[in-house]
Write a protein that holds these residues in place. Structure first.
Motif, PDB file in Angstrom:
ATOM      1  N   TYR A 226      -7.217  -5.098   1.116  1.00 29.88           N
ATOM      2  CA  TYR A 226      -6.421  -4.853   2.319  1.00 29.88           C
ATOM      3  C   TYR A 226      -6.188  -6.161   3.068  1.00 29.88           C
ATOM      4  N   CYS A 227      -4.975  -6.325   3.518  1.00 34.72           N
ATOM      5  CA  CYS A 227      -4.612  -7.453   4.370  1.00 34.72           C
ATOM      6  C   CYS A 227      -4.809  -7.050   5.828  1.00 34.72           C
TER       7      CYS A 227
ATOM      8  N   TYR B 148      -9.625  -8.097   3.024  1.00 33.90           N
ATOM      9  CA  TYR B 148     -10.827  -7.279   2.923  1.00 33.90           C
ATOM     10  C   TYR B 148     -10.720  -6.467   1.637  1.00 33.90           C
ATOM     11  N   ARG B 149     -11.849  -5.933   1.214  1.00 33.82           N
ATOM     12  CA  ARG B 149     -11.810  -5.039   0.062  1.00 33.82           C
ATOM     13  C   ARG B 149     -12.769  -3.880   0.286  1.00 33.82           C
ATOM     14  N   GLN B 150     -12.457  -2.788  -0.399  1.00 33.88           N
ATOM     15  CA  GLN B 150     -13.246  -1.580  -0.211  1.00 33.88           C
ATOM     16  C   GLN B 150     -13.269  -0.770  -1.492  1.00 33.88           C
ATOM     17  N   ALA B 151     -14.466  -0.426  -1.913  1.00 38.01           N
ATOM     18  CA  ALA B 151     -14.644   0.470  -3.050  1.00 38.01           C
ATOM     19  C   ALA B 151     -14.883   1.878  -2.515  1.00 38.01           C
ATOM     20  N   PRO B 152     -14.602   2.900  -3.318  1.00 31.65           N
ATOM     21  CA  PRO B 152     -14.816   4.281  -2.871  1.00 31.65           C
ATOM     22  C   PRO B 152     -16.243   4.505  -2.396  1.00 31.65           C
ATOM     23  N   GLY B 153     -16.391   5.083  -1.226  1.00 31.48           N
ATOM     24  CA  GLY B 153     -17.705   5.386  -0.699  1.00 31.48           C
ATOM     25  C   GLY B 153     -18.429   4.220  -0.075  1.00 31.48           C
TER      26      GLY B 153
END
Length: 119
Positions: free
Chosen positions: A94-95, A37-42
């Motif tokens: 993220y794994c 997965y991936r995540q950007a701020p906000g």
């Protein structure tokens, strides 16, 4: 204590490649699906790619044809080969693993690894 340890993030120019790895360790009975997965701020965390224990895969439309997910069940490790990287791929990755240990079945997350793609 089960842990997921990610590695392979870093800084790369647009068009370049990176390979992420995530190794699960501890007293694990079995691992079902694993994913990145991936995540950007906000922003919300989003699925990039997933793989079942049998090897079936699925990808976000934005990465199809550029990213490849694979796993080594003997090593409890999942990989994400990222090619033709774009600046919009910049995120914390993220794994995730759907696993079973002595406590039962649950989802485990890694600590995250930063991927930065410059234009």
């Amino acid at each position: 204590q089960v842990q997921l340890v990610e590695s392979g993030g870093g800084f790369v120019q647009a068009g370049g490649s990176l390979r992420l790895s995530c190794a699960a360790s501890g007293s694990i009975f079995s691992i079902n699906a694993m994913g990145w997965y991936r995540q950007a701020p906000g922003k919300q965390r989003e699925l990039v790619a997933g793989i079942t224990s049998g090897g079936s895969t699925n990808y976000a439309d934005s990465v199809k044809g550029r990213f490849t997910i694979s796993r080594d069940n003997a090593k409890n490790t999942v990989y994400l080969q990222m090619n033709s990287l774009k600046p919009e791929d910049t995120d914390v990755y993220y794994c995730n693993a759907d696993l079973v240990d002595g406590r039962g079945r649950y989802m485990k997350w890694g600590q995250g690894t930063q991927v930065t793609v410059s234009s």
